[in-house]
Motif scaffolding. Structure first.
Motif, PDB file in Angstrom:
ATOM      1  N   UNK A 122       4.899   2.665   5.367  1.00  0.00           N
ATOM      2  CA  UNK A 122       5.486   4.032   6.089  1.00  0.00           C
ATOM      3  C   UNK A 122       6.975   3.714   6.220  1.00  0.00           C
ATOM      4  N   UNK A 123       7.865   4.803   5.346  1.00  0.00           N
ATOM      5  CA  UNK A 123       9.234   5.060   5.338  1.00  0.00           C
ATOM      6  C   UNK A 123       9.520   5.583   6.700  1.00  0.00           C
ATOM      7  N   UNK A 124      10.795   5.140   7.192  1.00  0.00           N
ATOM      8  CA  UNK A 124      11.255   5.669   8.433  1.00  0.00           C
ATOM      9  C   UNK A 124      12.706   6.072   8.091  1.00  0.00           C
ATOM     10  N   UNK A 125      13.484   6.963   8.903  1.00  0.00           N
ATOM     11  CA  UNK A 125      14.848   7.356   8.591  1.00  0.00           C
ATOM     12  C   UNK A 125      14.986   7.488   7.095  1.00  0.00           C
ATOM     13  N   UNK A 126      14.396   8.125   6.233  1.00  0.00           N
ATOM     14  CA  UNK A 126      14.536   8.302   4.841  1.00  0.00           C
ATOM     15  C   UNK A 126      14.455   7.135   4.075  1.00  0.00           C
ATOM     16  N   UNK A 127      13.782   6.150   4.532  1.00  0.00           N
ATOM     17  CA  UNK A 127      13.551   4.904   3.702  1.00  0.00           C
ATOM     18  C   UNK A 127      14.445   3.884   3.786  1.00  0.00           C
ATOM     19  N   UNK A 128      15.560   4.153   5.005  1.00  0.00           N
ATOM     20  CA  UNK A 128      16.402   3.247   5.399  1.00  0.00           C
ATOM     21  C   UNK A 128      15.515   1.888   5.864  1.00  0.00           C
ATOM     22  N   UNK A 129      14.501   2.048   6.302  1.00  0.00           N
ATOM     23  CA  UNK A 129      13.714   1.018   6.900  1.00  0.00           C
ATOM     24  C   UNK A 129      12.091   1.184   6.598  1.00  0.00           C
ATOM     25  N   UNK A 130      11.611   0.408   6.284  1.00  0.00           N
ATOM     26  CA  UNK A 130      10.027   0.739   6.108  1.00  0.00           C
ATOM     27  C   UNK A 130       8.988  -0.504   6.641  1.00  0.00           C
ATOM     28  N   UNK A 131       8.128   0.383   7.259  1.00  0.00           N
ATOM     29  CA  UNK A 131       7.137  -0.708   8.008  1.00  0.00           C
ATOM     30  C   UNK A 131       5.748  -0.786   6.820  1.00  0.00           C
ATOM     31  N   UNK A 132       5.560  -2.189   6.465  1.00  0.00           N
ATOM     32  CA  UNK A 132       4.704  -2.674   5.839  1.00  0.00           C
ATOM     33  C   UNK A 132       3.414  -3.253   6.725  1.00  0.00           C
ATOM     34  N   UNK A 133       2.214  -2.773   6.271  1.00  0.00           N
ATOM     35  CA  UNK A 133       1.109  -3.540   7.152  1.00  0.00           C
ATOM     36  C   UNK A 133      -0.015  -3.893   6.162  1.00  0.00           C
ATOM     37  N   UNK A 134      -0.539  -5.077   6.341  1.00  0.00           N
ATOM     38  CA  UNK A 134      -1.456  -5.705   5.516  1.00  0.00           C
ATOM     39  C   UNK A 134      -2.579  -6.285   6.403  1.00  0.00           C
ATOM     40  N   UNK A 135      -3.826  -6.079   5.854  1.00  0.00           N
ATOM     41  CA  UNK A 135      -5.038  -7.140   6.554  1.00  0.00           C
ATOM     42  C   UNK A 135      -5.531  -8.319   5.680  1.00  0.00           C
ATOM     43  N   UNK A 136      -5.923  -9.304   6.593  1.00  0.00           N
ATOM     44  CA  UNK A 136      -6.419 -10.276   6.077  1.00  0.00           C
ATOM     45  C   UNK A 136      -8.108 -10.211   6.300  1.00  0.00           C
ATOM     46  N   UNK A 137      -8.840  -9.839   5.056  1.00  0.00           N
ATOM     47  CA  UNK A 137     -10.163  -9.612   5.169  1.00  0.00           C
ATOM     48  C   UNK A 137     -10.817 -11.071   5.153  1.00  0.00           C
TER      49      UNK A 137
END
Length: 248
Positions: free
Chosen positions: A233-248
């Motif tokens: 998810x980009x925040x503040x125009x892509x200045x920061x991004x939050x990446x999330x992943x799962x271990x299945x």
């Protein structure tokens, strides 16, 4: 850049030197790190971290690892969420940052509920399948071998656990990117000089952001490390991004 060198900001340095150079930066800025974060981001870093917290899925009884947790602001919030039967570990490679974080957590009344561990993200000293959630906020770009660190984090996640990477990234609009560059390379070093008496460290921080993988590259790296359903998810125009992943 050959296989025995890596980036320290815009400089190319021997692999074995980067960790020491990064340590010098954070030794220098540790005491005023929170103040500088507020000034640099106009306080918006608190909102970015709040989004990460809400998307962590952490609840009572969970085991949480906050890597590069520094001054412990996310750690403090996780303590409240996991409750007395949960576990929160604050980890950082830098002893100066850990001391600031431990003291801050004690002042906030959360110190007794946190394990503080000095650890390298590339070789985490925990058993396989230990944590329900791992976060690393504004720390991955300082790691020498990011792929190795992501693999180490995946290893110590439980099946069903999730990794969240909150990091500066690539702005999505060219005009905004130019403004951001001006701010990063002209305003930040001046702030660093005025507030922390250290322009060079903040110049490095700006350069390290530019050398960090962009959103899609980091997504691919997390998938290569073995994580599934990776999204960002980009925040503040892509200045920061939050990446999330799962271990299945």
């Amino acid at each position: 850049m050959d296989s025995k060198t890596t980036h320290f900001g815009y400089q190319e340095v021997p692999l074995e030197e980067k960790a020491g150079r990064v340590a010098e930066v954070f030794d220098s800025v540790a005491a005023r790190y929170d103040l500088m974060n507020d000034l640099m981001s106009l306080g918006i870093h608190r909102l970015w971290k709040r989004v990460a917290l809400e998307r962590s899925g952490v609840r009572r009884g969970h085991q949480v690892l906050d890597i590069a947790g520094g001054t412990g602001d996310l750690t403090e919030q996780f303590v409240r969420r996991v409750g007395p039967k949960g576990r929160v570990v604050l980890a950082d490679i830098n002893a100066s940052m850990l001391k600031v974080g431990r003291d801050r957590l004690i002042d906030k009344g959360a110190g007794a509920h946190v394990e503080v561990v000095q650890a390298n993200a590339e070789a985490l000293p925990f058993p396989d399948n230990t944590f329900d959630c791992i976060t690393i906020a504004f720390g991955l770009r300082n790691v020498t071998d990011k792929a190795r660190a992501l693999a180490s984090m995946t290893r110590v996640l439980k099946p069903g656990g999730r990794l969240l990477v909150l990091e500066f990234s690539k702005p999505t609009h060219p005009v905004f990117e130019r403004i951001y560059d001006q701010y990063s390379f002209h305003v930040l070093p001046r702030l660093g000089s005025l507030i922390a008496n250290d322009a060079d460290s903040y110049r490095y921080l700006a350069e390290s952001i530019r050398m960090h993988p962009d959103q899609d590259t980091l997504k691919s790296m997390m998938e290569t490390a073995g994580l599934e359903r990776v999204e960002y998810t980009n925040m503040t125009g892509g200045v920061v991004a939050l990446h999330r992943g799962l271990k299945l």
